[in-house]
Design an enzyme around this catalytic site. Structure first.
Site, PDB file in Angstrom:
ATOM      1  N   TYR A 276       0.849  -1.196   0.000  1.00  0.00           N
ATOM      2  CA  TYR A 276       0.000   0.000   0.000  1.00  0.00           C
ATOM      3  C   TYR A 276       0.882   1.243   0.000  1.00  0.00           C
ATOM      4  O   TYR A 276       1.777   1.375   0.843  1.00  0.00           O
ATOM      5  CB  TYR A 276      -0.922   0.028   1.215  1.00  0.00           C
ATOM      6  CG  TYR A 276      -1.928   1.158   1.134  1.00  0.00           C
ATOM      7  CD1 TYR A 276      -3.160   0.954   0.528  1.00  0.00           C
ATOM      8  CD2 TYR A 276      -1.630   2.428   1.616  1.00  0.00           C
ATOM      9  CE1 TYR A 276      -4.085   1.986   0.409  1.00  0.00           C
ATOM     10  CE2 TYR A 276      -2.538   3.471   1.499  1.00  0.00           C
ATOM     11  CZ  TYR A 276      -3.764   3.247   0.891  1.00  0.00           C
ATOM     12  OH  TYR A 276      -4.670   4.277   0.762  1.00  0.00           O
TER      13      TYR A 276
ATOM     14  N   GLN B 125     -10.725   0.139   1.326  1.00  0.00           N
ATOM     15  CA  GLN B 125     -11.234  -0.709   0.248  1.00  0.00           C
ATOM     16  C   GLN B 125     -10.109  -1.403  -0.503  1.00  0.00           C
ATOM     17  O   GLN B 125     -10.266  -2.544  -0.968  1.00  0.00           O
ATOM     18  CB  GLN B 125     -12.111   0.096  -0.709  1.00  0.00           C
ATOM     19  CG  GLN B 125     -11.437   1.272  -1.394  1.00  0.00           C
ATOM     20  CD  GLN B 125     -11.542   2.564  -0.605  1.00  0.00           C
ATOM     21  OE1 GLN B 125     -11.658   2.531   0.614  1.00  0.00           O
ATOM     22  NE2 GLN B 125     -11.493   3.684  -1.308  1.00  0.00           N
TER      23      GLN B 125
ATOM     24  N   ASN C  76      -3.494   5.861   6.204  1.00  0.00           N
ATOM     25  CA  ASN C  76      -4.209   6.613   7.226  1.00  0.00           C
ATOM     26  C   ASN C  76      -4.870   5.663   8.226  1.00  0.00           C
ATOM     27  O   ASN C  76      -4.693   4.446   8.176  1.00  0.00           O
ATOM     28  CB  ASN C  76      -5.222   7.567   6.584  1.00  0.00           C
ATOM     29  CG  ASN C  76      -6.302   6.815   5.808  1.00  0.00           C
ATOM     30  OD1 ASN C  76      -6.546   5.629   6.022  1.00  0.00           O
ATOM     31  ND2 ASN C  76      -6.966   7.516   4.910  1.00  0.00           N
TER      32      ASN C  76
ATOM     33  N   SER D 189       3.340   9.312  12.056  1.00  0.00           N
ATOM     34  CA  SER D 189       4.791   9.321  12.183  1.00  0.00           C
ATOM     35  C   SER D 189       5.222  10.044  13.453  1.00  0.00           C
ATOM     36  O   SER D 189       4.505  10.910  13.971  1.00  0.00           O
ATOM     37  CB  SER D 189       5.404  10.011  10.960  1.00  0.00           C
ATOM     38  OG  SER D 189       6.806   9.910  10.979  1.00  0.00           O
TER      39      SER D 189
ATOM     40  N   GLN E  11       9.445  15.724  10.992  1.00  0.00           N
ATOM     41  CA  GLN E  11       8.348  14.803  11.266  1.00  0.00           C
ATOM     42  C   GLN E  11       7.027  15.539  11.372  1.00  0.00           C
ATOM     43  O   GLN E  11       5.987  15.059  10.903  1.00  0.00           O
ATOM     44  CB  GLN E  11       8.618  14.036  12.564  1.00  0.00           C
ATOM     45  CG  GLN E  11       9.748  13.044  12.464  1.00  0.00           C
ATOM     46  CD  GLN E  11       9.536  12.040  11.354  1.00  0.00           C
ATOM     47  OE1 GLN E  11       8.494  11.406  11.269  1.00  0.00           O
ATOM     48  NE2 GLN E  11      10.525  11.895  10.493  1.00  0.00           N
TER      49      GLN E  11
ATOM     50  N   HIS F  26       4.703  16.018   8.319  1.00  0.00           N
ATOM     51  CA  HIS F  26       4.000  14.879   7.720  1.00  0.00           C
ATOM     52  C   HIS F  26       2.495  14.991   7.876  1.00  0.00           C
ATOM     53  O   HIS F  26       1.730  14.734   6.945  1.00  0.00           O
ATOM     54  CB  HIS F  26       4.457  13.568   8.376  1.00  0.00           C
ATOM     55  CG  HIS F  26       5.638  12.937   7.739  1.00  0.00           C
ATOM     56  ND1 HIS F  26       5.632  12.466   6.451  1.00  0.00           N
ATOM     57  CD2 HIS F  26       6.879  12.687   8.217  1.00  0.00           C
ATOM     58  CE1 HIS F  26       6.817  11.949   6.163  1.00  0.00           C
ATOM     59  NE2 HIS F  26       7.589  12.077   7.215  1.00  0.00           N
TER      60      HIS F  26
ATOM     61  N   GLU G  67       9.211   5.826  17.032  1.00  0.00           N
ATOM     62  CA  GLU G  67       9.457   5.298  15.692  1.00  0.00           C
ATOM     63  C   GLU G  67      10.878   5.646  15.249  1.00  0.00           C
ATOM     64  O   GLU G  67      11.645   4.782  14.827  1.00  0.00           O
ATOM     65  CB  GLU G  67       8.440   5.896  14.722  1.00  0.00           C
ATOM     66  CG  GLU G  67       8.646   5.476  13.277  1.00  0.00           C
ATOM     67  CD  GLU G  67       7.739   6.217  12.320  1.00  0.00           C
ATOM     68  OE1 GLU G  67       7.597   5.753  11.172  1.00  0.00           O
ATOM     69  OE2 GLU G  67       7.186   7.273  12.690  1.00  0.00           O
ATOM     70  N   HIS G  68      11.231   6.927  15.326  1.00  0.00           N
ATOM     71  CA  HIS G  68      12.576   7.403  15.001  1.00  0.00           C
ATOM     72  C   HIS G  68      13.196   8.022  16.250  1.00  0.00           C
ATOM     73  O   HIS G  68      12.530   8.765  16.969  1.00  0.00           O
ATOM     74  CB  HIS G  68      12.544   8.487  13.913  1.00  0.00           C
ATOM     75  CG  HIS G  68      11.824   8.101  12.662  1.00  0.00           C
ATOM     76  ND1 HIS G  68      10.493   8.426  12.442  1.00  0.00           N
ATOM     77  CD2 HIS G  68      12.240   7.431  11.568  1.00  0.00           C
ATOM     78  CE1 HIS G  68      10.132   7.975  11.252  1.00  0.00           C
ATOM     79  NE2 HIS G  68      11.161   7.369  10.704  1.00  0.00           N
TER      80      HIS G  68
ATOM     81  N   ASP H   2      14.892   8.138   5.838  1.00  0.00           N
ATOM     82  CA  ASP H   2      13.642   8.104   5.082  1.00  0.00           C
ATOM     83  C   ASP H   2      13.867   7.733   3.627  1.00  0.00           C
ATOM     84  O   ASP H   2      13.003   7.119   2.998  1.00  0.00           O
ATOM     85  CB  ASP H   2      12.965   9.482   5.127  1.00  0.00           C
ATOM     86  CG  ASP H   2      12.242   9.726   6.436  1.00  0.00           C
ATOM     87  OD1 ASP H   2      12.015   8.772   7.191  1.00  0.00           O
ATOM     88  OD2 ASP H   2      11.893  10.897   6.698  1.00  0.00           O
TER      89      ASP H   2
ATOM     90  N   GLU I   2      -1.162 -35.027  29.634  1.00  0.00           N
ATOM     91  CA  GLU I   2      -2.114 -34.107  29.011  1.00  0.00           C
ATOM     92  C   GLU I   2      -3.404 -34.811  28.620  1.00  0.00           C
ATOM     93  O   GLU I   2      -4.323 -34.180  28.087  1.00  0.00           O
ATOM     94  CB  GLU I   2      -1.477 -33.432  27.784  1.00  0.00           C
ATOM     95  CG  GLU I   2      -0.348 -32.485  28.154  1.00  0.00           C
ATOM     96  CD  GLU I   2       0.157 -31.665  26.962  1.00  0.00           C
ATOM     97  OE1 GLU I   2      -0.332 -31.865  25.838  1.00  0.00           O
ATOM     98  OE2 GLU I   2       1.039 -30.822  27.185  1.00  0.00           O
TER      99      GLU I   2
ATOM    100  N   HIS J  83      -2.058 -39.135  20.771  1.00  0.00           N
ATOM    101  CA  HIS J  83      -0.700 -38.611  20.649  1.00  0.00           C
ATOM    102  C   HIS J  83       0.309 -39.678  21.087  1.00  0.00           C
ATOM    103  O   HIS J  83       1.295 -39.962  20.395  1.00  0.00           O
ATOM    104  CB  HIS J  83      -0.512 -37.368  21.528  1.00  0.00           C
ATOM    105  CG  HIS J  83      -1.018 -36.101  20.921  1.00  0.00           C
ATOM    106  ND1 HIS J  83      -2.315 -35.919  20.550  1.00  0.00           N
ATOM    107  CD2 HIS J  83      -0.368 -34.931  20.618  1.00  0.00           C
ATOM    108  CE1 HIS J  83      -2.469 -34.699  20.054  1.00  0.00           C
ATOM    109  NE2 HIS J  83      -1.306 -34.079  20.072  1.00  0.00           N
TER     110      HIS J  83
END
Length: 454
Positions: free
Chosen positions: A125, A187, A210, A233, A255, A258, A323-324, A357, A411, A416
């Protein structure tokens, strides 16, 4: 930016951070409805959502192959050169992640090992809303190629003319995308997960988007593999000792621009330095072409944590689990041992996060929202299945059968123990097979759960 001042003995608490969670209930409900509709209606639902959300009429979702093949001819040569440089370095880094299948033979002849196999298909994506992200194409496609995935599909929202930006298209060609479909949002995730009349399903879906994309990935996970559920981000800049306030301000802005929900954290041991950074931000945001987005991020999500000492600052970073992470300190490399939770770590004054990046090589698809506590950057392993290999010899079976049968008995799993016990019985009785032996005439329980020799 709001400021948290920690006193000696205090530590930053996760509850003090301005995090609201990646997946609000309302977003999850909307994404679930979209996913269900696409599963039921296929292409018809995709066309309707493209019309409603993207304001574009799309008849054929498959992007023409001939346009992809000519993508580099239509692009700025300097841009293509930059893409190639980035691709080469991303490929080199990820090739070092490739794991080889291995086998180990025990003294009794038993063979144990691991077999690595790439998934047959992957969907990538690529966002296309507030900004175009050709770099995401490189970061998400190249590891899949390195892993050996045969079919890589890219989905991205259609532009107003129904097409794809030239920059994104050029990146797709350089990265080696096999198929492109002009559909975005939740979708698109549903189409990749379950397939429609025109979009075959895939085995793994990766890439940021998103909140609705993130929610849809969460919904379809289990029916298809996903990399992670990513939120907005974020960056954390840790400063201890001398640092350039203007550069730190620019790093935070990188950042903030963004998304209004992007989170920026400054963790430092000097309140006066924090004030200098805020002053530089005010002066620099005024000149930014993305000033409104940048300022909204700082106002809503920006946080400064002033710590009494470096150890407290490092613990604050681990609580944020960013994240960073950028480390600005006289011996920044020495701080690596003190940091446990971060998606990507940029060490030293010259290690600008935007280098990561685009061209450095490590992946920029990273865990967000504190999930670096337990998640990893996107990599080759996200496109690979791991199978255990188990091959017993008669001697190996006799070695391990008693323990297996004892554990199965405890068990309460009779079959088994029987599965192993029948083989053990053949060997101990010197029999070739059970051909001609009626199981009804056998004491199977004695074979499954025999009296064990101490």
């Amino acid at each position: 930016m709001r400021t948290i001042e920690l006193q000696p003995g205090q530590t930053l608490q996760a509850s003090q951070l301005p995090r609201q969670g990646v997946l609000p209930a309302s977003v999850m409900a909307s994404a679930q409805a979209i996913v269900d509709t696409v599963k039921q209606e296929g292409d018809a639902a995709l066309r309707r959502y493209c019309r409603d959300f993207d304001k574009v009429e799309v008849e054929d979702f498959r992007f023409p192959q001939e346009k992809l093949d000519r993508a580099l001819d239509q692009a700025d040569p300097e841009y293509v050169e930059a893409l190639q440089k980035a691709a080469d370095q991303i490929r080199d880094f990820h090739q070092r992640q490739v794991r080889q299948s291995w086998m180990n033979t025990k003294p009794d002849g038993t063979i144990l090992g691991v077999k690595f196999t790439p998934v047959d298909s992957a969907g990538v994506y690529v966002p296309g809303g507030r900004a175009q992200y050709p770099s995401t194409v490189l970061m998400d496609v190249i590891p899949a190629k390195v892993a050996g995935v045969e079919r890589i599909v890219m989905v991205t929202p259609p532009q107003p003319d129904g097409g794809i930006s030239a920059a994104t298209l050029a990146a797709a060609k350089v990265a080696g995308v096999d198929e492109i479909y002009t559909v975005g949002g939740a979708q698109a995730i549903a189409a990749l997960a379950y397939g429609t009349e025109s979009i075959p399903n895939v085995s793994v879906i990766v890439g940021p988007g998103n909140a609705y994309v993130a929610a849809a990935k969460h919904i379809v996970s289990g029916d298809v593999g996903i990399d992670m559920v990513a939120g907005p981000s974020e960056v954390c800049v840790l400063v201890d000792g001398p640092a350039d306030a203007t550069i730190v301000a620019a790093d935070l802005m990188a950042q903030a621009e963004h998304d209004p929900m992007a989170a920026c954290y400054l963790v430092c041991t000097d309140g006066d330095f924090a004030a200098q950074v805020c002053s530089r931000i005010d002066a620099m945001v005024a000149q930014s072409p993305r000033a409104q987005i940048t300022q909204a991020s700082f106002d809503g999500q920006g946080t400064i944590v002033v710590c009494p000492d470096l150890d407290t600052a490092c613990k604050a970073v681990d609580t944020i689990a960013p994240e960073h992470l950028e480390l600005h300190a006289p011996d920044a490399m020495a701080l690596l041992g003190k940091i446990h939770n971060a998606g990507a770590i940029f060490v030293g004054d010259w290690s600008s996060e935007p280098l990561g990046d685009y061209v450095a090589g490590p992946n920029h698809t990273l865990p967000t929202g504190g999930t670096a506590l337990f998640s990893n950057p996107l990599g080759v392993d996200d496109f690979v299945k791991q199978s255990s290999v188990v091959c017993y010899t008669p001697a190996g079976l006799l070695n391990d059968a008693p323990a297996t049968q004892i554990m199965a008995e405890h068990e309460g799993l009779w079959a088994h123990a029987l599965s192993v016990g029948l083989r053990r019985n053949l060997l101990e009785q010197g029999m070739e097979s059970y051909d001609g032996v009626d199981p009804a005439q056998m004491d199977l329980t004695a074979i499954a759960w025999p009296p064990y020799k101490k």
